[in-house]
Design a protein around this motif. Structure first.
Motif, PDB file in Angstrom:
ATOM      1  N   ILE B   2       0.949  -1.125  -0.159  1.00 56.23           N
ATOM      2  CA  ILE B   2       0.007  -0.047  -0.031  1.00 56.23           C
ATOM      3  C   ILE B   2       0.889   1.182   0.030  1.00 56.23           C
ATOM      4  O   ILE B   2       1.792   1.401   0.885  1.00 56.23           O
ATOM      5  CB  ILE B   2      -0.917  -0.033   1.210  1.00 56.23           C
ATOM      6  CG1 ILE B   2      -1.894  -1.100   1.296  1.00 56.23           C
ATOM      7  CG2 ILE B   2      -1.526   1.400   1.508  1.00 56.23           C
ATOM      8  CD1 ILE B   2      -2.995  -0.946   0.330  1.00 56.23           C
ATOM      9  N   ALA B  63      -2.653  -3.171   4.033  1.00 55.03           N
ATOM     10  CA  ALA B  63      -3.440  -2.346   4.713  1.00 55.03           C
ATOM     11  C   ALA B  63      -3.351  -2.432   6.380  1.00 55.03           C
ATOM     12  O   ALA B  63      -3.654  -1.346   6.825  1.00 55.03           O
ATOM     13  CB  ALA B  63      -4.916  -2.837   4.188  1.00 55.03           C
ATOM     14  N   PHE B  66      -0.518  -0.341   7.406  1.00 52.17           N
ATOM     15  CA  PHE B  66      -0.947   1.017   7.144  1.00 52.17           C
ATOM     16  C   PHE B  66      -2.021   1.438   8.298  1.00 52.17           C
ATOM     17  O   PHE B  66      -1.731   2.777   8.930  1.00 52.17           O
ATOM     18  CB  PHE B  66      -1.632   1.293   5.795  1.00 52.17           C
ATOM     19  CG  PHE B  66      -2.363   2.585   5.849  1.00 52.17           C
ATOM     20  CD1 PHE B  66      -1.556   3.946   5.921  1.00 52.17           C
ATOM     21  CD2 PHE B  66      -3.699   2.852   5.671  1.00 52.17           C
ATOM     22  CE1 PHE B  66      -2.279   5.037   5.668  1.00 52.17           C
ATOM     23  CE2 PHE B  66      -4.346   3.964   5.712  1.00 52.17           C
ATOM     24  CZ  PHE B  66      -3.808   4.987   5.924  1.00 52.17           C
ATOM     25  N   ARG B  67      -3.072   0.730   8.674  1.00 50.20           N
ATOM     26  CA  ARG B  67      -3.933   1.277   9.479  1.00 50.20           C
ATOM     27  C   ARG B  67      -3.353   1.393  10.972  1.00 50.20           C
ATOM     28  O   ARG B  67      -3.569   2.105  11.523  1.00 50.20           O
ATOM     29  CB  ARG B  67      -5.018   0.396   9.705  1.00 50.20           C
ATOM     30  CG  ARG B  67      -6.242   0.429   8.522  1.00 50.20           C
ATOM     31  CD  ARG B  67      -7.390  -0.503   8.742  1.00 50.20           C
ATOM     32  NE  ARG B  67      -8.336  -0.373   7.616  1.00 50.20           N
ATOM     33  CZ  ARG B  67      -8.469  -1.044   6.784  1.00 50.20           C
ATOM     34  NH1 ARG B  67      -7.850  -2.364   6.946  1.00 50.20           N
ATOM     35  NH2 ARG B  67      -9.445  -1.168   5.676  1.00 50.20           N
ATOM     36  N   GLU B  96      -2.875   0.473  -4.110  1.00 52.54           N
ATOM     37  CA  GLU B  96      -2.075  -0.704  -4.216  1.00 52.54           C
ATOM     38  C   GLU B  96      -1.268  -0.633  -5.344  1.00 52.54           C
ATOM     39  O   GLU B  96      -1.279  -0.410  -6.591  1.00 52.54           O
ATOM     40  CB  GLU B  96      -3.139  -2.147  -4.668  1.00 52.54           C
ATOM     41  CG  GLU B  96      -4.168  -2.153  -3.417  1.00 52.54           C
ATOM     42  CD  GLU B  96      -3.656  -3.274  -2.744  1.00 52.54           C
ATOM     43  OE1 GLU B  96      -2.540  -3.810  -2.868  1.00 52.54           O
ATOM     44  OE2 GLU B  96      -4.497  -3.685  -2.020  1.00 52.54           O
TER      45      GLU B  96
END
Lengths: 97, 97
Positions: B2, B63, B66-67, B96
């Motif tokens: 990401i 993801a 990242f979160r 992506e």
């Protein structure tokens, strides 16, 4: 090297088919306008609320080549015909890699 | 993978020293918050009028990572203390790779 990054937010009135047609037009740009070393058009991954919808990332060897791309008539026609009619917001940066 | 891309436009009332202090705080983030594989904070190259002022590009393996970065308390503190007080506009995308 210059990296050109644009965030596009599309109008609520532009449906998926209209947006897909605009993305396809953007993705044809590196075949039609010379100078870019890399060219990506990608949808937002949907991880965060409030993001832009689409990102365009294009690399150019130098500022002069970027400027030639930016002012190329084919590029300007794609913006006028495909991007601007469905554009709600746009944010751009160019930076040195 | 990401890629997280943020464009920042700073307030007219934030002078160069204040902006530089904010950029330094952003550049310390990869030492303080785990997960990013690459992390760049760069000024706009000044080639085009109306651009954002600063771009942040950070790559994450997935993801979830990242979160975790996005919700990390140190990250949120940098946003609250260094970014938001001088922020005029912000645009973000994750995509992506």
């Amino acid at each position: 090297m210059i990296r050109h990054v644009v965030h596009f937010t599309w109008s609520d009135t532009a449906d998926e088919a209209r947006r897909a047609e605009t993305l396809a037009a953007l993705r044809r740009l590196p075949e039609q306008v010379p100078g870019s070393l890399a060219f990506t058009v990608a949808p937002d991954a949907g991880l965060v609320e409030g993001n832009a919808h689409t990102v365009l990332v294009a690399d150019f060897p130098d500022a002069e080549t970027f400027r030639a791309y930016a002012s190329d008539p084919t590029h300007l026609a794609v913006i006028a015909e495909h991007v601007r009619p469905i554009l709600a917001a746009r944010s751009a940066v160019q930076y040195e890699l």
